[in-house]
Scaffold this active site. Structure first.
Site, short mmCIF file in Angstrom:
data_model
loop_
_atom_site.label_atom_id
_atom_site.label_comp_id
_atom_site.label_asym_id
_atom_site.label_seq_id
_atom_site.Cartn_x
_atom_site.Cartn_y
_atom_site.Cartn_z
N ARG A 300 30.96 43.12 38.44
CA ARG A 300 30.94 42.83 39.65
C ARG A 300 29.60 43.16 40.29
NH1 ARG A 300 37.30 43.09 41.30
NH2 ARG A 300 38.06 42.01 39.13
N HIS A 322 48.68 39.89 32.49
CA HIS A 322 48.97 38.72 33.17
C HIS A 322 50.50 38.14 32.59
CE1 HIS A 322 44.52 38.46 33.92
NE2 HIS A 322 44.94 38.04 35.03
N LYS A 402 49.86 38.53 47.72
CA LYS A 402 49.91 39.73 46.82
C LYS A 402 50.78 40.94 47.52
CE LYS A 402 45.25 41.34 48.08
NZ LYS A 402 44.31 42.16 47.88
N HIS A 448 49.43 37.98 38.32
CA HIS A 448 48.34 39.00 37.89
C HIS A 448 48.90 40.15 38.25
CE1 HIS A 448 45.19 35.68 37.89
NE2 HIS A 448 46.13 35.21 38.81
#
Length: 574
Positions: A300, A322, A402, A448
């Protein structure tokens, strides 16, 4: 109420800081000076860097301003009048232009006035005890293409004891800094001249990493996961399809051209690759849930200014997984993940954490109905596991809500590690299906999740949490044998061979025993065996424990049993 009070207290102290700087250095231009989580800072533009002597002078002037007990007034002005007030402050004028209201607020104390929303205390004299902590460089508005500012950090409290306790905390945190301890203990290094934010794992650090990875894989396999491995790059079209090029492009490394026609990109995430594995054959409801785990290295493009040792890097290995499941399986799977999170974090000594449920952001994909279903599933799982949690409005990722779990270390600092995300979006984008019990094609739900977050960041947290004193089961060298004289070397070598099931070192240097002990202590080896004439003759070995000194004389078997028991229990001593 306490949080609001300290925000006001620290914000007021930041204005006292700015007033002192302007008195001493009139040429300085003001940036911004907010209260932060612990204390405050103020950004200044000055060509000449502030020195430690400057900070002392600023502190002295701040004390004068506090003693003057200046009344703090809130003033409203039109934008035209504000421009006149701020005509010598270009950075403030820039902020002013972005304010949509016709009237703006200032806070004034004595001769000092600052564009500010507040709130503040009633007078400068209400600030009692403070300390300027450090100066750091920052970019104006966080933009590396803009002016370089000097950011002065500080802390203040109403009670002297509070300030003293905080300064002790700061000193303890410095002693635990992984950026210092890591290289000192020969665990890792960073070489910015050949790539910022990239970590080089040394042999000792790599041993610890291997132990963590092996433990991670073993536990996952026991809990119904399968291990997968995926590439590091993919054609740009994959990232277009997944939505990352739309929502995540600024954090992705530049594209590279391959074969003069195709463009590839380093992966910032593992999930699209797991989707492709899923698509490689037809799946049935009988196959679900499918749980795939990967220690996958991602890349990243973090800005240079935010890189921070192991905690913020550009290349890191996620402990990713996952789970493909049916809607009816979501809740159970989330509860199993929560149990796994508790087990893993507990194994490393983290028992105290904060839990946040992050809901739908302003920019999102999918339908509000699916978002509501996913959010409810996460919330129900938390309730069933009797976990206290806070709602974090609008902080979900673009594809789903999340759960975020922040661990607390031995100093009470919070670290973001585990995350559990429900995703209705990517399965639909990639048109993945399973055949239900009625023979119809249905789209699975994707969960995830990461538990440690990333190996690099978690390793940095562990170094600071343990202060480099890794517990026996993780220590790169578990025990070191220290012969007193050269005539004890042969017997010491035999003891080392007998301890081959442990990570055992031996110091055969022609040095005095005190030097050998001192070096083993500084390298934070958990146990040391001292061997001299008495030990050779009696077969009773003198055992020393790191930071505790001699703990007694033991037979070889007793030492083996002691080590085995501590390793098996994964004992943590922080």
């Amino acid at each position: 109420m306490e949080k609001d009070f300290y925000k006001k207290y620290w914000h007021t102290t930041s204005h006292i800081l700015a007033q002192a700087v302007k008195r001493l250095f009139p040429e300085v231009k003001l940036g911004t000076g907010p209260a932060i989580e612990n204390g405050f800072y103020y950004d200044f533009y000055r060509e000449k860097p502030f020195t430690p002597e400057d900070l002392k002078a600023i502190e002295k002037e701040m004390k004068k301003i506090i003693k003057e007990n200046l009344k703090i007034e809130r003033i409203e002005e039109t934008k035209e009048k504000a421009k006149e007030i701020l005509k010598e402050e270009p950075f403030k004028l820039e902020i002013l232009e972005e304010i949509p209201d016709e009237k703006v607020s200032f806070y004034k104390q004595g001769e000092f006035i600052d564009l500010c929303e507040g709130p503040h205390l009633n007078s400068t004299g209400e600030v009692k005890h403070f300390k300027l902590l450090s100066v750091a460089s920052s970019y104006w508005r966080g933009d590396e293409n803009r002016e370089s500012m000097q950011r002065i950090y500080g802390i203040s409290y109403p009670e002297k004891e509070e300030l003293e306790n905080y300064l002790k905390f700061i000193e303890e945190a410095k002693e635990r800094d992984h950026r210092v301890l890591g290289p000192a203990l020969d665990l890792f290094s960073i070489h910015p001249e050949f790539g910022s934010g990239l970590i080089y794992w040394h042999p000792k650090g790599s041993i610890i990493r291997k132990i963590i990875e092996d433990f991670w894989k073993e536990v996952h396999l026991k809990n119904g996961y399968e291990i997968v491995y995926t590439p590091h790059i993919a054609d740009v079209s994959l990232w277009e399809k997944s939505g990352h090029l739309s929502f995540y492009k600024e954090y992705m490394f530049p594209q590279m051209e391959v074969d003069n026609e195709r463009k590839f990109q380093l992966k910032p995430m593992n999930c699209p690759f797991h989707i492709l594995i899923y698509k490689s054959k037809l799946r049935s409801y009988r196959d679900l849930p499918i749980r795939w785990a990967e220690l996958g290295t991602v890349y990243r493009y973090e800005k240079q200014g935010v890189l921070h040792g192991l905690l913020r890097v550009r290349g890191f290995t996620q402990d990713d997984a996952h789970i493909f499941c049916t809607p009816s399986q979501i809740e159970d799977e989330i509860m199993k993940i929560i149990e796994l999170v508790s087990f893993f974090l507990g194994s490393f000594g983290f028992k105290d954490y904060k839990v946040f449920l992050s809901t739908r952001p302003e920019n999102f994909v999918g339908t509000p109905e699916n978002w509501e279903k996913a959010t409810n599933a996460l919330e129900n799982a938390l309730k069933k596991k009797n976990m206290d949690y806070e709602i974090d409005p609008g902080e979900g990722v673009f594809y789903g809500p999340k759960i975020d779990i922040k661990i607390k270390d031995c100093l009470g600092r919070e670290w973001q590690c585990s995350t559990i995300q429900v995703d209705f979006n990517i399965p639909e984008k990639f048109e993945i299906k399973y055949i239900d019990r009625d023979g119809n094609f249905k789209t699975p739900i994707l969960i995830h999740r990461a538990i440690l977050g990333s190996l690099e960041r978690f390793f940095g947290i562990l170094i600071e949490h343990y202060k480099g004193n890794f517990p026996l089961w993780l220590a790169p060298e578990q025990i070191r044998i220290l012969p007193i004289a050269e005539r004890h070397n042969e017997f010491s070598e035999k003891i080392k061979s007998a301890l081959s099931e442990f990570r055992t070192g031996i110091d055969l240097r022609n040095e005095k025993i005190n030097r050998k002990i001192r070096d083993a202590e500084s390298e934070k080896v958990p146990y040391m065996i001292i061997i001299g004439d008495r030990e050779v003759e009696s077969n009773k070995l003198a055992l020393r424990q790191h930071s505790k000194g001699m703990i007694g004389n033991f037979s070889l078997e007793e030492i083996k049993n002691l080590l085995k028991e501590k390793i098996e229990k994964k004992e943590i001593e922080v």
